[in-house]
Scaffold this motif. Structure first.
Motif, PDB file in Angstrom:
ATOM      1  N   ASP A 127     -83.068  -5.004 112.171  1.00 55.82           N
ATOM      2  CA  ASP A 127     -83.152  -3.704 111.499  1.00 55.82           C
ATOM      3  C   ASP A 127     -81.949  -2.838 111.852  1.00 55.82           C
ATOM      4  OD1 ASP A 127     -85.594  -4.143 110.164  1.00 55.82           O
ATOM      5  OD2 ASP A 127     -86.735  -3.563 111.945  1.00 55.82           O
ATOM      6  N   LYS A 128     -81.573  -2.833 113.119  1.00 59.48           N
ATOM      7  CA  LYS A 128     -80.413  -2.044 113.554  1.00 59.48           C
ATOM      8  C   LYS A 128     -79.141  -2.525 112.863  1.00 59.48           C
ATOM      9  CE  LYS A 128     -82.357  -0.989 118.064  1.00 59.48           C
ATOM     10  NZ  LYS A 128     -82.245  -1.159 119.514  1.00 59.48           N
ATOM     11  N   VAL A 129     -78.943  -3.821 112.845  1.00 55.28           N
ATOM     12  CA  VAL A 129     -77.760  -4.385 112.201  1.00 55.28           C
ATOM     13  C   VAL A 129     -77.743  -4.025 110.718  1.00 55.28           C
ATOM     14  CG1 VAL A 129     -76.625  -6.556 111.536  1.00 55.28           C
ATOM     15  CG2 VAL A 129     -77.446  -6.231 113.876  1.00 55.28           C
ATOM     16  N   ALA A 130     -78.873  -4.164 110.046  1.00 52.85           N
ATOM     17  CA  ALA A 130     -78.951  -3.842 108.617  1.00 52.85           C
ATOM     18  C   ALA A 130     -78.609  -2.379 108.373  1.00 52.85           C
ATOM     19  CB  ALA A 130     -80.336  -4.169 108.076  1.00 52.85           C
ATOM     20  N   GLY A 131     -79.150  -1.488 109.199  1.00 53.71           N
ATOM     21  CA  GLY A 131     -78.874  -0.061 109.042  1.00 53.71           C
ATOM     22  C   GLY A 131     -77.415   0.268 109.238  1.00 53.71           C
ATOM     23  N   LEU A 132     -76.814  -0.314 110.232  1.00 56.10           N
ATOM     24  CA  LEU A 132     -75.401  -0.046 110.500  1.00 56.10           C
ATOM     25  C   LEU A 132     -74.497  -0.708 109.454  1.00 56.10           C
ATOM     26  CD1 LEU A 132     -75.485  -0.396 114.372  1.00 56.10           C
ATOM     27  CD2 LEU A 132     -75.283   1.731 113.057  1.00 56.10           C
ATOM     28  N   GLN A 133     -74.903  -1.855 108.934  1.00 56.11           N
ATOM     29  CA  GLN A 133     -74.090  -2.543 107.928  1.00 56.11           C
ATOM     30  C   GLN A 133     -74.030  -1.782 106.604  1.00 56.11           C
ATOM     31  OE1 GLN A 133     -75.674  -6.567 107.843  1.00 56.11           O
ATOM     32  NE2 GLN A 133     -73.957  -7.291 109.077  1.00 56.11           N
ATOM     33  N   VAL A 134     -75.081  -1.052 106.270  1.00 60.26           N
ATOM     34  CA  VAL A 134     -75.050  -0.290 105.019  1.00 60.26           C
ATOM     35  C   VAL A 134     -74.389   1.059 105.176  1.00 60.26           C
ATOM     36  CG1 VAL A 134     -77.007  -1.466 103.950  1.00 60.26           C
ATOM     37  CG2 VAL A 134     -77.388   0.651 105.244  1.00 60.26           C
ATOM     38  N   GLY A 135     -74.010   1.407 106.420  1.00 62.02           N
ATOM     39  CA  GLY A 135     -73.221   2.612 106.583  1.00 62.02           C
ATOM     40  C   GLY A 135     -73.777   3.699 107.480  1.00 62.02           C
ATOM     41  N   ALA A 136     -74.895   3.465 108.142  1.00 60.04           N
ATOM     42  CA  ALA A 136     -75.388   4.480 109.072  1.00 60.04           C
ATOM     43  C   ALA A 136     -74.377   4.641 110.203  1.00 60.04           C
ATOM     44  CB  ALA A 136     -76.751   4.086 109.646  1.00 60.04           C
ATOM     45  N   ASP A 137     -74.200   5.862 110.669  1.00 61.01           N
ATOM     46  CA  ASP A 137     -73.278   6.115 111.759  1.00 61.01           C
ATOM     47  C   ASP A 137     -73.894   5.791 113.115  1.00 61.01           C
ATOM     48  OD1 ASP A 137     -70.855   7.355 110.418  1.00 61.01           O
ATOM     49  OD2 ASP A 137     -72.505   8.517 109.565  1.00 61.01           O
ATOM     50  N   ASP A 138     -75.212   5.886 113.192  1.00 60.89           N
ATOM     51  CA  ASP A 138     -75.920   5.517 114.418  1.00 60.89           C
ATOM     52  C   ASP A 138     -77.360   5.199 114.058  1.00 60.89           C
ATOM     53  OD1 ASP A 138     -76.352   4.940 117.082  1.00 60.89           O
ATOM     54  OD2 ASP A 138     -75.713   6.890 117.810  1.00 60.89           O
ATOM     55  N   TYR A 139     -78.070   4.561 114.983  1.00 58.60           N
ATOM     56  CA  TYR A 139     -79.421   4.078 114.742  1.00 58.60           C
ATOM     57  C   TYR A 139     -80.224   4.324 116.007  1.00 58.60           C
ATOM     58  CZ  TYR A 139     -83.011   0.786 113.025  1.00 58.60           C
ATOM     59  OH  TYR A 139     -84.171   0.214 112.579  1.00 58.60           O
ATOM     60  N   VAL A 158     -82.658   2.050 104.067  1.00 58.15           N
ATOM     61  CA  VAL A 158     -81.454   1.242 103.860  1.00 58.15           C
ATOM     62  C   VAL A 158     -80.890   1.516 102.471  1.00 58.15           C
ATOM     63  CG1 VAL A 158     -80.583  -1.124 103.601  1.00 58.15           C
ATOM     64  CG2 VAL A 158     -82.070  -0.536 105.534  1.00 58.15           C
ATOM     65  N   GLU A 159     -81.753   1.559 101.480  1.00 61.05           N
ATOM     66  CA  GLU A 159     -81.301   1.826 100.110  1.00 61.05           C
ATOM     67  C   GLU A 159     -80.815   3.276  99.971  1.00 61.05           C
ATOM     68  OE1 GLU A 159     -80.116   1.273  96.241  1.00 61.05           O
ATOM     69  OE2 GLU A 159     -80.568  -0.196  97.787  1.00 61.05           O
ATOM     70  N   VAL A 160     -81.480   4.207 100.620  1.00 62.46           N
ATOM     71  CA  VAL A 160     -81.017   5.603 100.610  1.00 62.46           C
ATOM     72  C   VAL A 160     -79.605   5.666 101.184  1.00 62.46           C
ATOM     73  CG1 VAL A 160     -81.366   7.918 101.565  1.00 62.46           C
ATOM     74  CG2 VAL A 160     -83.329   6.600 100.742  1.00 62.46           C
ATOM     75  N   CYS A 161     -79.400   5.044 102.314  1.00 62.95           N
ATOM     76  CA  CYS A 161     -78.089   5.036 102.962  1.00 62.95           C
ATOM     77  C   CYS A 161     -77.040   4.410 102.050  1.00 62.95           C
ATOM     78  CB  CYS A 161     -78.174   4.302 104.297  1.00 62.95           C
ATOM     79  SG  CYS A 161     -76.675   4.404 105.288  1.00 62.95           S
ATOM     80  N   ARG A 162     -77.372   3.292 101.452  1.00 68.05           N
ATOM     81  CA  ARG A 162     -76.451   2.599 100.548  1.00 68.05           C
ATOM     82  C   ARG A 162     -76.036   3.522  99.396  1.00 68.05           C
ATOM     83  NH1 ARG A 162     -79.416  -1.779  99.708  1.00 68.05           N
ATOM     84  NH2 ARG A 162     -78.373  -2.969 101.323  1.00 68.05           N
ATOM     85  N   ARG A 163     -77.005   4.204  98.804  1.00 66.65           N
ATOM     86  CA  ARG A 163     -76.702   5.099  97.678  1.00 66.65           C
ATOM     87  C   ARG A 163     -75.878   6.299  98.119  1.00 66.65           C
ATOM     88  NH1 ARG A 163     -82.154   5.187  93.861  1.00 66.65           N
ATOM     89  NH2 ARG A 163     -82.399   2.918  93.784  1.00 66.65           N
ATOM     90  N   LEU A 164     -76.203   6.843  99.280  1.00 65.72           N
ATOM     91  CA  LEU A 164     -75.439   7.998  99.771  1.00 65.72           C
ATOM     92  C   LEU A 164     -74.003   7.618 100.091  1.00 65.72           C
ATOM     93  CD1 LEU A 164     -78.002   9.865 102.041  1.00 65.72           C
ATOM     94  CD2 LEU A 164     -77.311  10.389  99.691  1.00 65.72           C
ATOM     95  N   ARG A 165     -73.790   6.448 100.635  1.00 64.02           N
ATOM     96  CA  ARG A 165     -72.433   6.010 100.977  1.00 64.02           C
ATOM     97  C   ARG A 165     -71.545   5.898  99.743  1.00 64.02           C
ATOM     98  NH1 ARG A 165     -71.783   8.149 104.853  1.00 64.02           N
ATOM     99  NH2 ARG A 165     -72.503   7.442 106.858  1.00 64.02           N
TER     100      ARG A 165
END
Length: 101
Positions: A86-98, A60-67
């Motif tokens: 977990d899915k919601v958290a991943g998508l909320q920080v900017g993942a395109d899919d989970y 989640v933090e990796v995704c946040r930093r990359l975004r």
């Protein structure tokens, strides 16, 4: 396609690397979040396959930093964590899919 695999489980990391390389993709694989952020901010990757549970900082933090630095970089979370939260958290920080393993 240039793909960055971020996966701490060696067997899975190596298997994904082998399969994607055989499909003629250029693949880089790392086992921790901080090297992933460094690589993805300095190299022109087309896709990041990102695990959530990493030994240093979580996915989640990796995704946040990359975004922050690469807002259009496609990020696919590939993880064993399958709860709806977990899915919601991943998508909320900017993942395109989970996807769950």
């Amino acid at each position: 396609m240039r793909i960055l695999i971020v996966e701490d489980e060696r067997t899975l990391r190596e298997g994904l690397h082998e399969l994607l390389s055989a499909a003629e993709h250029q693949v880089t694989a790392v086992d921790c979040g901080l090297p992933a952020v460094e690589a993805a901010t300095t190299e022109p990757f087309d896709l990041v396959l990102l695990d959530l549970m990493l030994p240093d900082i979580d996915g989640v933090e990796v995704c946040r930093r990359l975004r922050r630095v690469r807002p259009t970089l496609p990020i696919l979370m590939l993880t064993a964590r399958a709860s709806e939260d977990d899915k919601v958290a991943g998508l909320q920080v900017g993942a395109d899919d989970y996807l769950t393993k």
